[in-house]
Scaffold this active site. Structure first.
Site, PDB file in Angstrom:
ATOM      1  N   ASP A  97       0.838  -1.193   0.000  1.00  0.00           N
ATOM      2  CA  ASP A  97       0.000   0.000   0.000  1.00  0.00           C
ATOM      3  C   ASP A  97       0.881   1.254   0.000  1.00  0.00           C
ATOM      4  O   ASP A  97       1.915   1.299   0.664  1.00  0.00           O
ATOM      5  CB  ASP A  97      -0.908   0.002   1.229  1.00  0.00           C
ATOM      6  CG  ASP A  97      -1.790   1.244   1.273  1.00  0.00           C
ATOM      7  OD1 ASP A  97      -2.549   1.459   0.321  1.00  0.00           O
ATOM      8  OD2 ASP A  97      -1.659   2.009   2.252  1.00  0.00           O
TER       9      ASP A  97
ATOM     10  N   HIS B 132       4.683   4.030  -3.479  1.00  0.00           N
ATOM     11  CA  HIS B 132       5.547   5.095  -3.993  1.00  0.00           C
ATOM     12  C   HIS B 132       5.986   6.069  -2.903  1.00  0.00           C
ATOM     13  O   HIS B 132       6.937   6.823  -3.091  1.00  0.00           O
ATOM     14  CB  HIS B 132       4.832   5.851  -5.112  1.00  0.00           C
ATOM     15  CG  HIS B 132       3.520   6.436  -4.704  1.00  0.00           C
ATOM     16  ND1 HIS B 132       2.398   5.668  -4.556  1.00  0.00           N
ATOM     17  CD2 HIS B 132       3.163   7.708  -4.395  1.00  0.00           C
ATOM     18  CE1 HIS B 132       1.397   6.439  -4.181  1.00  0.00           C
ATOM     19  NE2 HIS B 132       1.834   7.680  -4.071  1.00  0.00           N
TER      20      HIS B 132
ATOM     21  N   ASP C  76      -9.970   1.460  -4.773  1.00  0.00           N
ATOM     22  CA  ASP C  76     -10.010   2.791  -4.161  1.00  0.00           C
ATOM     23  C   ASP C  76     -10.246   3.881  -5.204  1.00  0.00           C
ATOM     24  O   ASP C  76      -9.902   5.034  -4.985  1.00  0.00           O
ATOM     25  CB  ASP C  76      -8.719   3.055  -3.379  1.00  0.00           C
ATOM     26  CG  ASP C  76      -7.472   2.762  -4.205  1.00  0.00           C
ATOM     27  OD1 ASP C  76      -7.617   2.371  -5.379  1.00  0.00           O
ATOM     28  OD2 ASP C  76      -6.364   2.916  -3.669  1.00  0.00           O
TER      29      ASP C  76
END
Length: 1534
Positions: free
Chosen positions: A528, A531, A629
């Site tokens: 999750d 980045h 999401d």
């Protein structure tokens, strides 16, 4: 079928750092590291952290790899070290050179193997179909199977769970209160489920449902209410460990108090009520922020210095005498301001050393100090003002961000419309936790200085749009929190790991335990917020996870905006699949492009060899129709698009998936934060309007089941080729093709990005044309409405639109389809058919999938073709069939058929350039709109295909030509059939293979033509090498490739190029002449170079032949053909010389002084290298010119043994050769001046040196004759080299030494040469001649360092010392002193002439001045007439350049490099082991450049010359016999 071992080769090159290049490999692959051209010949060491057999992986533990050099020591082309890849993960390699530890490196990523079922069978990555579930919506653990069954019944084989841990107060799926505790919501009253129970469920799904389970790991933050973060606040960014955040915290608290005031209506009278609804109110809010809030905070003070206090310190330093000197008015030094590490107001300080350097009193006395101090204060005030301006800039940015947030959250139609500003819905999300009771702003400001309180003011996490993902926005140097650029997650605290575990021991240990629990129970993880997770943290955690589960499946969704940065994350973390989303496409065309982008090869791709270069790849994709999401597709597109977009995604050759709710047509986003309802359970009998249950008729479940099954089938059965066709703006056709069976599955989807009820779609879709036979309609499905009542959002269950379902039919015949019909069948070529499909009812939201086979004839032809290709590779067993009535020629393997070919036949099979082909009445095959092939033989085709194949460049004109017709195919076979004999048999084999090729679909012709040619070419090379010497057979790839130059250059043309040999000679080949129909000799001759010197009278040159003969014929084992060439030239001896231009002997020109000495050197080499080689001396030579004035004699008319011919050459030189060329004049040379036809070659009585020539001709290899009238160089030789040329003296010395040795062995009957002087005979012994040369050579040729050297005739001409002259006694004395590349030749053939130390120094000068990338400069670049660029077409008034006058005045010729390197190796050995080893490395490095050129050359050769610094010269022969030969000799010497 056993799959061939897959080997990938990674070339390592100096300074090549590939950290952002992705190399993906599979378990079971072998990875070889080989030296690139920049590292060959150097001591290279490769290190990797891939663990040795039986050892555990440690990320920071590297080990060196051992080198393997299967071919021996002669070069580094085959040297490699390897890894047998058996363990999944990300691994690093680096390599060093000598004492340099690291000069390059990169990463490799080895894919995991997923396993499911009771039998633990593998689930290929491209078979994966994943569905995401929000864990909190599954209910208690005992209810999960009923809800998860939906995934099983709709064809998914992987489930992704959001985190299963205890959640924070916000109830966000990704805000975890405790990473180690299972969410207590999963336990019903009276039950306390544990991680062990979760593991048992996951294992059950794996074994019974064949389902893999993965879950998220969240490393970047924890819930703000996590108990452990209160106990360990050092794990977050707080005002104690991160004091640089204090200004941002002050601002954040100010905004909170502003929120309270706005909520209480304090600013309503100023036009800013709690409910902001208008632009006027927004404007008033902006004004409030900039004029009321910010000015009171004075945030700039955190970055300023205390002027008075600092000035006082400075004055004290001045008074103490701490002055460094005088001020420099031009100095660019700046006053260094030091940021206060505690970030206090006015806490910054000044680096006083810089202050004292910049501010220096100009005079003595107190007033001077005061003045200086005043200047210093002004500078400080200026610096402080700059900080105010900087803060104003930050303020403007922050206010812009705040206003943007307010507009989105409260006014925008697409936003959440939060309503009035309240304490629950503040003006802006708080950036820091405040776990204390509310007090006044002033009181709060005191808390920041109290460490026990300030440590609990923790920074929240979030993301920054457009930020560098490799930078941590919470670290010093970032102003993200101050500029309010963070899109903040107010329920989560950003975690602060530091650089290593010692920086925050509790956090690292806590998260490692969390990771290990996850890896123990789940097959994979989703990273999750990947980045924004510190790379070194994720690396360490995943290493811990892989220690628990080696085959860990890792996925992530990156938002870096850069493929290179994506690669960095994939490399460092070993990410298996990157999440990609179809929802990112704005139209169907882009959606189709994503399918093509994310996997598969083009249809009709070439078969790649199992050993091939490792090429960069893109990250393996997990292509989802929508992520969990993101916004709901129904809201953005239409409900009708769900099915066709899913169909497009399902045809991608990669992992695919969706999120729960998409298939059930849930018409809103299922929020990871706010959703608290449960997913419906599976009930086969559920009714459409039943909100808590679903079945196959719910939404698009039926369609998704069929598509998921199809996706897995296509991947499992190897449908690895993909073609995407944009039929029109809404219709996308995706083809998946099997390269072994050549079945195709074609899915035609009509998207509905806009609602068909409101958007005017076309009624009819355009027809499609599908090649082959449609076996069935795999499925056809349409989104349809049904009666079920209106949609109502259920309070307890996540329900979808009940009014829509999928009407689906599977495995039907085309005639039964409701969507499509067959319109027409068209023939296209032999037995190839195209079916036109018309669409009856392909409405928006519809999908139809066809299974297509080749037509029966084509299928049979492909099967038989594959059967015959098995002899080359077992790859072709799949899809092969036996076939009936097989042509007899195909019953024998090709290697047996080719075993009857001679190497001369191989010249015809593999090579022959256009000029050679034209001599036979043909020519090389030309591709219209492109270019002719380089050769008529197989190499011409292979050179092109080797460029096309790795890139699958099916659009290349070469492939177009193959698809359009049989012209190239017929050219290959007919060319060979016409030759008859053994070549005709090979041609018949091609013809038989092509008879099948011509009957397959044209789009498959390029790949199968390539397969046939690769197999035939490889077989031919094997036969070639078997017919060569052990040196070649056991040699490296480089040696073998060079040895092909022997086949390339040596062949038999339509007309004999050599004069006939003596009839008494044994083993001479004969043939029946096509022209005379008489029997004639057909000896192999050698072309000097291609394409310019390949045919007719310009094919054979004495000098070129014998410079190249040792390398191309003796070293390669072609002894008989070498003998015949030596004897053929011996038969043409005249005047004591052999011809320069042979012209079959009858048209020979005797205008060179060196060819005879190269011929003699070759006889010496023959005797040394060939077993029983001394027998050649007794071979009969048929003299064409028994005397100087004889007419050409027929073979056998005048025979004498070779040793007599040798003696004649020696004797005539000692006597003195002096004649005028027969037929002198423009008829034989249009440029030569009259004096140039006078040939002279003699021996000096004083020195024993051979000398000759004159200023009007050029009798050595540097033989350029001027041709430009305009530049006045016509008839002027550029490099006469008259006198004694250094290489001729060396060759002569070598010959004399050898003849003395022969005589002692009884193999040569002469000890003297007898000459006529002053009417009497005079005998000179070979010993005497030998001694004279030995005694005089260095005296006359060496240019010593002594300016007073008495042996130096022209000291005024010396411009380089420690070298050897190029000639001695030239008519233009300055030419003697030119530094050229000829003296190393003498060093090789007569090393005894040279003093070791002098030779070594001279070679060093040559290396520095003359050695180029591929060749040797032919003239010292310091010479006034040097010019390194050869242009034979240039005709201007420049005497030194016009018409290529500088041919040998600078351009870099390749063949001298061979002699230079051989000389270096010889004398290096004399200099000692250390120097020798260094020299070997240098030689290997030089040779590596030739290896690279050879590999890349479409001619598969080395050129005659290059322009300066290795630049391509278009006037050079593309491949030259002596260039290849002398490089091969170097390798032989090594």
């Amino acid at each position: 079928m056993v799959r061939a071992r897959q080997t990938r080769v990674l070339l390592v090159n100096d300074m090549e750092r590939l950290e952002r290049t992705l190399f993906r490999l599979e378990q079971g692959f072998e990875l070889q590291f080989r030296l690139g051209p920049t590292l060959q010949g150097k001591h290279v060491h490769v290190h990797t952290n891939y663990p040795a057999e039986g050892e555990k992986f440690e990320r920071v533990k590297f080990r060196p790899l051992d080198w393997v050099n299967a071919a021996g020591k002669e070069d580094d082309s085959d040297k490699f070290c390897k890894l047998d890849l058996k363990v999944a993960g990300s691994y690093q390699y680096y390599f060093g050179c000598g004492n340099d530890e690291k000069v390059g490196g990169g990463h490799i990523v080895v894919d995991p193997v997923l396993r499911v079922g009771e039998d633990n069978h593998a689930l290929p990555l491209d078979c994966v179909t994943i569905q995401t579930y929000l864990a909190k919506c599954l209910g208690t653990l005992d209810e999960w199977p009923d809800r998860l069954r939906v995934a099983k019944e709709t064809g998914y084989n992987m489930i992704h769970f959001t985190p299963l841990q205890k959640l924070g107060l916000s109830r966000s799926c990704y805000s975890l209160a405790d990473q180690l505790e299972l969410n207590p919501d999963f336990s019903p009253p009276g039950k306390n489920y544990t991680w062990m129970d979760v593991g048992q469920l996951v294992d059950k799904l794996k074994k019974e449902w064949n389902m893999v389970c993965i879950t998220d790991v969240v490393y970047n933050h924890t819930a703000a209410n996590s108990k452990w973060i209160r106990l360990h606040p050092e794990c977050g960014y707080n005002l104690v460990n991160s004091p640089h955040l204090k200004p941002a915290w002050v601002l954040d608290r100010a905004f909170w108090h502003l929120t309270c005031d706005l909520a209480d209506g304090v600013y309503a009278e100023l036009g800013v009520p709690a409910l902001v609804e208008t632009q006027t109110q927004l404007k008033a809010l902006r004004q409030l922020l900039s004029e009321e809030v910010y000015p009171k905070l004075k945030l700039w003070e955190f970055f300023q210095v205390n002027v008075e206090k600092t000035a006082e310190q400075f004055l004290k330093l001045l008074q103490s005498g701490s002055i460094s000197g005088t001020a420099d008015p031009d100095s660019k030094k700046q006053l260094r301001i030091l940021q206060d590490p505690q970030c206090r107001r006015f806490g910054n300080s000044v680096d006083m050393s810089s202050a004292l350097e910049l501010f220096i009193p100009h005079r003595n006395g107190p007033s001077a100090l005061t003045d200086c101090c005043d200047l210093f204060k002004k500078k400080l005030e200026q610096v402080n003002l700059e900080r105010v301006k900087e803060m104003q800039h930050h303020q403007e940015k922050a206010i812009d961000c705040i206003m943007g947030t307010v507009v989105y959250e409260r006014l925008a139609d697409h936003g959440p419309k939060l309503g009035p500003i309240t304490r629950n819905d503040p003006l802006v999300t708080r950036y820091f936790t405040f776990p204390f009771e509310e007090v006044s702003f002033e009181q709060e400001m005191q808390l920041k200085n109290q460490a026990d309180k300030a440590c609990h003011f923790l920074a929240h996490n979030g993301w920054v749009m457009g930020d560098d993902p490799l930078k941590n926005f919470a670290e010093p140097g970032s102003q993200v929190y101050l500029r309010r650029e963070l899109i903040c997650w107010g329920d989560s605290v950003k975690l602060r790991y530091g650089d290593k575990p010692e920086d925050c021991p509790y956090l690292w240990a806590h998260m490692k335990m969390y990771t290990e629990i996850t890896a123990k129970h789940f097959a994979g993880v989703r990273l999750d917020n990947c980045h924004s997770t510190p790379l070194h943290v994720a690396e360490a955690m995943l290493a811990a996870a892989r220690a628990v589960r080696p085959n860990l499946y890792v996925i992530a969704e990156l938002f870096t905006g850069s493929e290179l940065i994506d690669n960095l994350f994939v490399n460092r973390l070993g990410i298996t699949s990157l999440v990609r989303e179809a929802m990112s496409a704005g139209n169907s065309q882009e959606e189709g492009r994503l399918v093509y982008r994310f996997g598969g090869e083009p249809v009709g791709s070439f078969v790649q060899p199992s050993l091939r270069p490792l090429v960069p790849s893109i990250a393996h994709a997990m292509f989802l129709d929508v992520t969990h999401d993101n916004e709901c597709p129904i809201q953005i597109r239409s409900v009708y698009d769900s099915l066709p977009s899913s169909a497009i995604v399902s045809m991608a050759c990669c992992a695919i998936g969706s999120t729960r709710g998409y298939d059930e047509l849930v018409p809103h986003q299922i929020s990871v934060v706010k959703e608290e309802r449960f997913y419906p359970r599976w009930n086969p009998d559920a009714k459409p309007a039943s909100p808590g249950e679903v079945n196959i008729r719910t939404g698009i479940n039926a369609g998704k089941l069929a598509l998921n099954k199809l996706h897995k089938e296509l991947a499992a059965q190897g449908f690895s080729q993909v073609y995407v066709d944009q039929v029109d703006e809404d219709v996308v056709a995706v083809t998946r093709h099997s390269p072994s069976t050549h079945q195709s599955v074609v899915a035609v989807s009509r998207t509905a990005f806009k609602n068909p009820k409101t958007h005017p779609y076309k009624e009819d879709a355009p027809p499609m044309f599908i090649p082959g036979k449609i076996e069935e309609v795999v499925l056809e499905a349409s989104t349809v409405e049904r009666m079920s009542g209106p949609y109502r959002k259920d309070e307890d269950n996540i329900n979808g639109l009940p009014g829509y379902t999928v009407e689906i039919r599977e495995h039907i015949q085309l005639r039964d389809s409701k969507i499509a019909k067959q319109a027409d069948v068209k023939a296209k070529g032999r037995g190839e058919f195209i079916q036109e499909i018309a669409f009856k009812h392909l409405t928006p939201g519809s999908v139809i999938v066809f299974r297509v086979s080749l037509d029966p004839t084509s299928q049979e032809m492909v099967g038989i073709l594959r059967r015959h290709l098995i002899q080359f590779s077992s790859h072709y067993e799949a899809g092969s069939v036996q076939g009936d009535h097989i042509p007899e020629i195909l019953t024998s393997p090709l290697d047996f058929i080719m075993s009857n070919l001679t190497l001369a036949d191989m010249n015809m099979l593999l090579f022959r350039c256009d000029e050679e082909e034209k001599e036979d009445g043909g020519g090389c095959y030309g591709i219209p709109s492109w270019m002719p092939l380089k050769y008529g033989g197989l190499q011409g085709l292979m050179s092109v295909m080797s460029e096309i194949r790795p890139k699958n460049d099916l659009g290349h004109p070469f492939c177009d030509n193959l698809r359009q017709g049989d012209w190239m195919i017929d050219y290959v076979s007919k060319r060979l059939v016409a030759k008859g004999g053994a070549l005709g048999e090979v041609g018949a084999w091609f013809q038989a293979m092509f008879s099948y090729l011509k009957h397959i679909p044209r789009y498959l012709v390029p790949c199968y033509f390539d397969a046939i040619m690769v197999g035939a070419y490889s077989t031919a090379l094997d036969v070639v090498f078997k017919n060569m010497s052990g040196f070649v057979q056991n040699g490296s790839t480089f040696v073998k490739q060079l040895s092909l130059g022997s086949v390339q250059m040596c062949g038999v043309g339509k007309f004999p190029a050599l004069p006939p040999l003596s009839p008494k000679l044994n083993d001479v080949p004969y043939r029946l002449s096509d022209v005379t129909k008489q029997e004639e000799q057909c000896c192999v001759s050698m072309a000097a170079g291609l394409p310019h010197f390949s045919s007719g009278i310009f094919r054979c040159w004495g000098r070129d032949t014998f410079i190249a003969l040792r390398g191309l014929m003796l070293v390669t084992g072609r002894h008989l053909e070498a003998r015949n060439i030596i004897l053929a030239f011996a038969g043409t001896m005249r005047y004591g010389l052999i011809p320069n231009l042979l012209g079959q002997g009858t048209g020979a020109r005797y205008n060179c002084r060196d060819a005879v000495w190269w011929w003699l050197q070759c006889i010496q080499d023959y005797v040394h290298l060939v077993p029983g080689g001394g027998n050649i001396l007794m071979c009969p030579v048929s003299r064409m010119y028994p005397t100087n004035v004889s007419e050409p004699q027929p073979a056998g008319a005048w025979d004498q043994p070779l040793y007599d011919v040798i003696q004649e050459a020696m004797q005539r030189h000692m006597q003195g050769i002096e004649f005028r060329e027969p037929n002198a004049g423009p008829q034989i040379d249009s440029h030569m001046s009259d004096e140039g036809f006078n040939v002279e070659a003699k021996v000096s009585e004083d020195t024993g040196f051979v000398y000759g020539g004159n200023r009007h001709n050029c009798g050595t290899w540097m033989d350029k004759m001027g041709e430009s009238v305009k530049a006045h160089n016509n008839g002027v030789p550029a490099t006469p080299r008259d006198g004694s040329a250094v290489e001729i003296v060396g060759l002569c010395k070598s010959t004399i030494r050898w003849l003395i040795q022969l005589q002692k062995k009884g193999l040569f009957p002469y000890t003297t040469v007898t000459i006529r002087r002053e009417d009497r005979n005079l005998s000179i012994t070979y010993d005497e001649w030998n001694r004279k040369i030995q005694e005089n050579f260095e005296l006359k040729f060496y240019v010593s360092h002594d300016p007073q050297d008495p042996n130096e005739k022209h000291p005024e001409l010396v411009h380089k010392r420690g070298i050897y002259k190029d000639s001695y006694g030239a008519s233009s004395p300055w030419c003697d002193y030119q530094l050229r590349s000829n003296f190393p030749i003498a060093m090789v053939v007569a090393p005894e002439l040279f003093t070791v130390e002098k030779a070594w120094e001279a070679l060093d000068v040559a290396e520095k001045k003359l050695l180029g990338p591929l060749g040797m400069k032919t003239l010292d670049p310091d010479d006034m007439v040097y010019c390194g660029v050869y242009n034979n077409s240039l005709d201007n008034d420049n005497h030194n350049l016009a018409k290529g006058f500088n041919y040998h005045q600078g351009p870099e010729w390749l063949w001298p490099v061979g002699y230079f390197l051989r000389a270096k190796l010889y004398f290096a050995k004399k200099m000692g082991p250390e120097i020798y080893n260094k020299t070997v490395y240098m030689v290997k490095n030089v040779l590596s450049r030739h290896n690279v050129h050879l590999e890349r050359s479409s001619w598969k050769g080395l050129p005659e010359l290059t322009n300066e610094n290795g630049q391509y010269c278009p006037f050079s022969c593309e491949t030259q016999a002596w260039s290849i030969a002398t490089i091969l000799e170097v390798l032989h010497d090594m």
